[in-house]
Design a protein around this motif. Structure first.
Motif, PDB file in Angstrom:
ATOM      1  N   TRP A  52      -5.792   5.539   6.380  1.00  0.00           N
ATOM      2  CA  TRP A  52      -6.530   4.269   6.267  1.00  0.00           C
ATOM      3  C   TRP A  52      -5.703   3.049   6.672  1.00  0.00           C
ATOM      4  O   TRP A  52      -6.223   2.136   7.299  1.00  0.00           O
ATOM      5  CB  TRP A  52      -7.027   4.078   4.823  1.00  0.00           C
ATOM      6  CG  TRP A  52      -7.743   5.273   4.293  1.00  0.00           C
ATOM      7  CD1 TRP A  52      -7.373   6.053   3.243  1.00  0.00           C
ATOM      8  CD2 TRP A  52      -8.966   5.841   4.788  1.00  0.00           C
ATOM      9  NE1 TRP A  52      -8.269   7.071   3.056  1.00  0.00           N
ATOM     10  CE2 TRP A  52      -9.256   6.967   3.989  1.00  0.00           C
ATOM     11  CE3 TRP A  52      -9.843   5.519   5.828  1.00  0.00           C
ATOM     12  CZ2 TRP A  52     -10.375   7.775   4.187  1.00  0.00           C
ATOM     13  CZ3 TRP A  52     -10.957   6.316   6.032  1.00  0.00           C
ATOM     14  CH2 TRP A  52     -11.214   7.426   5.220  1.00  0.00           C
ATOM     15  N   ILE A  53      -4.416   3.047   6.314  1.00  0.00           N
ATOM     16  CA  ILE A  53      -3.640   1.825   6.539  1.00  0.00           C
ATOM     17  C   ILE A  53      -3.026   1.829   7.945  1.00  0.00           C
ATOM     18  O   ILE A  53      -3.121   0.842   8.672  1.00  0.00           O
ATOM     19  CB  ILE A  53      -2.523   1.646   5.473  1.00  0.00           C
ATOM     20  CG1 ILE A  53      -3.072   1.942   4.065  1.00  0.00           C
ATOM     21  CG2 ILE A  53      -1.900   0.262   5.568  1.00  0.00           C
ATOM     22  CD1 ILE A  53      -4.168   1.042   3.577  1.00  0.00           C
ATOM     23  N   SER A  54      -2.431   2.964   8.348  1.00  0.00           N
ATOM     24  CA  SER A  54      -1.797   2.983   9.677  1.00  0.00           C
ATOM     25  C   SER A  54      -2.811   2.772  10.794  1.00  0.00           C
ATOM     26  O   SER A  54      -2.462   2.288  11.869  1.00  0.00           O
ATOM     27  CB  SER A  54      -1.080   4.311   9.917  1.00  0.00           C
ATOM     28  OG  SER A  54      -0.141   4.542   8.924  1.00  0.00           O
TER      29      SER A  54
ATOM     30  N   PHE B 137       0.832  -1.209   0.000  1.00  0.00           N
ATOM     31  CA  PHE B 137       0.000   0.000   0.000  1.00  0.00           C
ATOM     32  C   PHE B 137       0.865   1.257   0.000  1.00  0.00           C
ATOM     33  O   PHE B 137       0.521   2.264  -0.608  1.00  0.00           O
ATOM     34  CB  PHE B 137      -0.942   0.018   1.206  1.00  0.00           C
ATOM     35  CG  PHE B 137      -2.252  -0.684   0.953  1.00  0.00           C
ATOM     36  CD1 PHE B 137      -3.097  -0.259  -0.071  1.00  0.00           C
ATOM     37  CD2 PHE B 137      -2.666  -1.764   1.727  1.00  0.00           C
ATOM     38  CE1 PHE B 137      -4.314  -0.892  -0.301  1.00  0.00           C
ATOM     39  CE2 PHE B 137      -3.872  -2.406   1.497  1.00  0.00           C
ATOM     40  CZ  PHE B 137      -4.698  -1.968   0.477  1.00  0.00           C
ATOM     41  N   GLN B 138       1.977   1.177   0.700  1.00  0.00           N
ATOM     42  CA  GLN B 138       2.849   2.348   0.772  1.00  0.00           C
ATOM     43  C   GLN B 138       3.313   2.779  -0.627  1.00  0.00           C
ATOM     44  O   GLN B 138       3.452   3.970  -0.898  1.00  0.00           O
ATOM     45  CB  GLN B 138       4.062   2.013   1.643  1.00  0.00           C
ATOM     46  CG  GLN B 138       4.752   3.234   2.174  1.00  0.00           C
ATOM     47  CD  GLN B 138       5.187   3.062   3.629  1.00  0.00           C
ATOM     48  OE1 GLN B 138       5.467   1.936   4.059  1.00  0.00           O
ATOM     49  NE2 GLN B 138       5.232   4.135   4.378  1.00  0.00           N
ATOM     50  N   GLN B 139       3.522   1.775  -1.487  1.00  0.00           N
ATOM     51  CA  GLN B 139       3.922   2.108  -2.864  1.00  0.00           C
ATOM     52  C   GLN B 139       2.734   2.638  -3.673  1.00  0.00           C
ATOM     53  O   GLN B 139       2.887   3.400  -4.597  1.00  0.00           O
ATOM     54  CB  GLN B 139       4.426   0.862  -3.630  1.00  0.00           C
ATOM     55  CG  GLN B 139       5.360  -0.047  -2.870  1.00  0.00           C
ATOM     56  CD  GLN B 139       6.686   0.633  -2.604  1.00  0.00           C
ATOM     57  OE1 GLN B 139       7.152   1.395  -3.424  1.00  0.00           O
ATOM     58  NE2 GLN B 139       7.260   0.386  -1.427  1.00  0.00           N
ATOM     59  N   LYS B 140       1.549   2.156  -3.309  1.00  0.00           N
ATOM     60  CA  LYS B 140       0.381   2.394  -4.160  1.00  0.00           C
ATOM     61  C   LYS B 140      -0.344   3.712  -3.897  1.00  0.00           C
ATOM     62  O   LYS B 140      -0.895   4.311  -4.802  1.00  0.00           O
ATOM     63  CB  LYS B 140      -0.658   1.278  -3.877  1.00  0.00           C
ATOM     64  CG  LYS B 140      -0.732   0.191  -4.922  1.00  0.00           C
ATOM     65  CD  LYS B 140      -1.879  -0.739  -4.490  1.00  0.00           C
ATOM     66  CE  LYS B 140      -1.840  -2.083  -5.149  1.00  0.00           C
ATOM     67  NZ  LYS B 140      -2.081  -2.153  -6.537  1.00  0.00           N
ATOM     68  N   ILE B 141      -0.422   4.127  -2.630  1.00  0.00           N
ATOM     69  CA  ILE B 141      -1.292   5.268  -2.335  1.00  0.00           C
ATOM     70  C   ILE B 141      -0.511   6.429  -1.694  1.00  0.00           C
ATOM     71  O   ILE B 141       0.599   6.231  -1.198  1.00  0.00           O
ATOM     72  CB  ILE B 141      -2.494   4.865  -1.420  1.00  0.00           C
ATOM     73  CG1 ILE B 141      -2.003   4.369  -0.059  1.00  0.00           C
ATOM     74  CG2 ILE B 141      -3.353   3.797  -2.076  1.00  0.00           C
ATOM     75  CD1 ILE B 141      -3.140   4.031   0.897  1.00  0.00           C
ATOM     76  N   ALA B 142      -1.130   7.595  -1.697  1.00  0.00           N
ATOM     77  CA  ALA B 142      -0.469   8.809  -1.202  1.00  0.00           C
ATOM     78  C   ALA B 142      -0.195   8.698   0.308  1.00  0.00           C
ATOM     79  O   ALA B 142      -0.937   8.007   1.018  1.00  0.00           O
ATOM     80  CB  ALA B 142      -1.349  10.019  -1.464  1.00  0.00           C
ATOM     81  N   PRO B 143       0.845   9.408   0.800  1.00  0.00           N
ATOM     82  CA  PRO B 143       1.180   9.303   2.233  1.00  0.00           C
ATOM     83  C   PRO B 143       0.020   9.664   3.167  1.00  0.00           C
ATOM     84  O   PRO B 143      -0.181   9.009   4.188  1.00  0.00           O
ATOM     85  CB  PRO B 143       2.331  10.300   2.395  1.00  0.00           C
ATOM     86  CG  PRO B 143       2.915  10.460   1.036  1.00  0.00           C
ATOM     87  CD  PRO B 143       1.813  10.222   0.050  1.00  0.00           C
TER      88      PRO B 143
END
Ligand SMILES: Nc1ncnc2c1ncn2[C@@H]1O[C@H](COP(=O)(O)OP(=O)(O)OP(=O)(O)O)[C@@H](O)[C@H]1O
Length: 444
Positions: free
Chosen positions: A27-29, A15-21
């Motif tokens: 959403w992910i953290s 996801f880190q590669q795919k979406i904006a920081p």
């Protein structure tokens, strides 16, 4: 054998590669893997809103990322952590409309962005909702309504939505006003007979941000005009974001039809930040302003000032100014003496809510238990409301904190008590005298 932590680590990396920081942070953290059984991956999310977002936007990429790594079909199962439903969700689907090529008219603070906003427990949901709205304005939560005490980041988030929308589309027409500015514009339009222009100005925007709408209370004509503005924009699928210090149905004299319209979208509250979040906010601010300050000193300031973020930032600025004035680096000792000399400490440390409760109970001859309890007799209710009023006036405590000290009452009860006493004080000279006496008693 697939291992939960490794799988989740791989998914996160993907996801880190795919979406904006900012999206990653939101959403992910905030997601927490709970278990992996029979290829079902249970993920705990902080709110319903997060779950909606995951289901709509992130499930497919997650399945793909998991497959890439494990060559197996992993099915996510979402659970919501502490569903205290402090927010009221009802979503209406509206087709997104293309924005018109208008020039920018917003007066947005460029510093109020998602990047500079620190996410904590009390604002996590508000932040997530703001991000959704900035990505897909007019689609999911319309209007988006933020409510909560002063200085907690409502305006910041509102501007962040506008700034993001303009960054994505510099031609978008974004308008930010306080409810007072809206009212003044409207009055000017009537006086100068330029209502058509006023309507054109307000009803042609892609995003309308109105701050502090509690000040619409009592203003019949303005409410009428705002009702039509709201309808026009909403019908066109244009996004509206509103803030207030309380829920719409708690704003006195706000027309029912406005209250019901505001409930069409999502209302979400912002509560005061916990200690960790306060430290993180201070650290960010110190870094942004190039202020050298040790970690333990940041913690010290954050532990002394727990009312709101504006006060917190103000304290840091004053400490910084003080250290320059006395030509000394910022240390905990220096902060302690500067806060003391600024009298910031006295209010929060010496004038406590229990002290106020004790003095008020004594003054009105009621027991402390009754003062903090639920009895509805007038002889008890009035002193209770006075004690709440004084707690708000004389301490830096947040509304929820005051509510808590009064037997776990809701912050809206405290607002109600405060407004009631403040209102009565305008005309009731006996009450004025009692409050003056009490203040002297408490501050003695
Ligand atoms: N979570 C946060 N991260 C970083 N800065 C924050 C955060 N919350 C608040 N702030 C900062 O605190 C200050 C006060 O916030 P803001 O003006 O948005 O409060 P508000 O809720 O709109 O208050 P009011 O009701 O008084 O208008 C701003 O400088 C804002 O940038």
């Amino acid at each position: 054998m697939l291992d939960l932590d490794t799988l989740w680590g791989e998914i996160k990396d993907g996801f880190q590669q795919k979406i904006a920081p900012t999206a990653f942070k939101t959403w992910i953290s905030s997601a927490e893997p709970v278990k992996l059984t029979n290829n079902r991956l249970t993920i705990k999310l902080p709110s319903e809103l997060h779950r909606d977002y995951w289901q709509r936007n992130l499930t497919q990429p997650l399945v793909e990322l998991a497959y890439e790594y494990a060559q197996e079909d992993i099915q996510p199962v979402f659970i919501v952590a502490n569903d205290d439903s402090s927010s009221q969700v009802s979503t209406l689907e509206h087709p997104a409309t293309a924005s018109a090529p208008f020039s920018q008219s917003a007066k947005l603070n460029p510093k109020y962005t998602f990047d500079t906003f620190v996410i904590g427990k009390g604002n996590q949901m508000a932040h997530a909702a703001a991000l959704v709205v900035s990505e897909e304005p007019g689609v999911m939560y319309n209007p988006l309504f933020f409510y909560g005490g002063v200085g907690l980041g409502k305006t910041h988030l509102m501007h962040a939505i506008g700034n993001k929308m303009l960054a994505d589309d510099p031609n978008a027409k974004v308008k930010y006003v306080t409810s007072e500015a809206f009212t003044n514009d409207f009055i000017t339009a009537i006086q100068s007979k330029t209502q058509d222009q006023f309507r054109e100005e307000y009803r042609s925007v892609d995003l309308l941000l109105v701050d502090d709408i509690q000040f619409f209370a009592d203003k019949e004509g303005t409410q009428e005009e705002f009702f039509h503005t709201f309808n026009d924009l909403h019908d066109d699928g244009k996004q509206i974001v509103l803030t207030s210090d309380r829920l719409p149905n708690e704003i006195p004299k706000l027309q029912d039809r406005l209250v019901s319209r505001f409930a069409w979208g999502l209302s979400v509250d912002i509560t005061p930040p916990d200690l960790e979040t306060r430290i993180a906010i201070l650290r960010n601010k110190a870094e942004a302003d190039n202020i050298a300050i040790p970690d333990e000193t940041l913690s010290y300031i954050a532990s002394r000032i727990d009312s709101n973020v504006r006060e917190l930032e103000g304290a840091l600025a004053r400490v910084h100014a003080y250290s320059k004035m006395v030509h000394q680096p910022i240390t905990t000792e220096l902060v302690a003496s500067s806060l003391k000399s600024l009298k910031l400490d006295r209010r929060s440390s010496e004038l406590t809510i229990p002290l106020i409760q004790e003095k008020v109970a004594k003054y009105y001859h009621v027991s402390l238990t009754d003062l903090k309890g639920k009895k509805r007799m007038k002889t008890i209710v009035m002193p209770r409301q006075i004690a709440m009023y004084l707690s708000r006036e004389l301490t830096d405590s947040s509304l929820p904190k005051i509510g808590n000290e009064f037997g776990g009452k809701d912050h809206t009860t405290v607002i109600h008590a405060y407004d009631k006493i403040a209102d009565a004080l305008k005309t009731d000279s006996d009450l004025q005298a009692e409050i003056t006496n009490l203040k002297t008693e408490i501050e003695r």
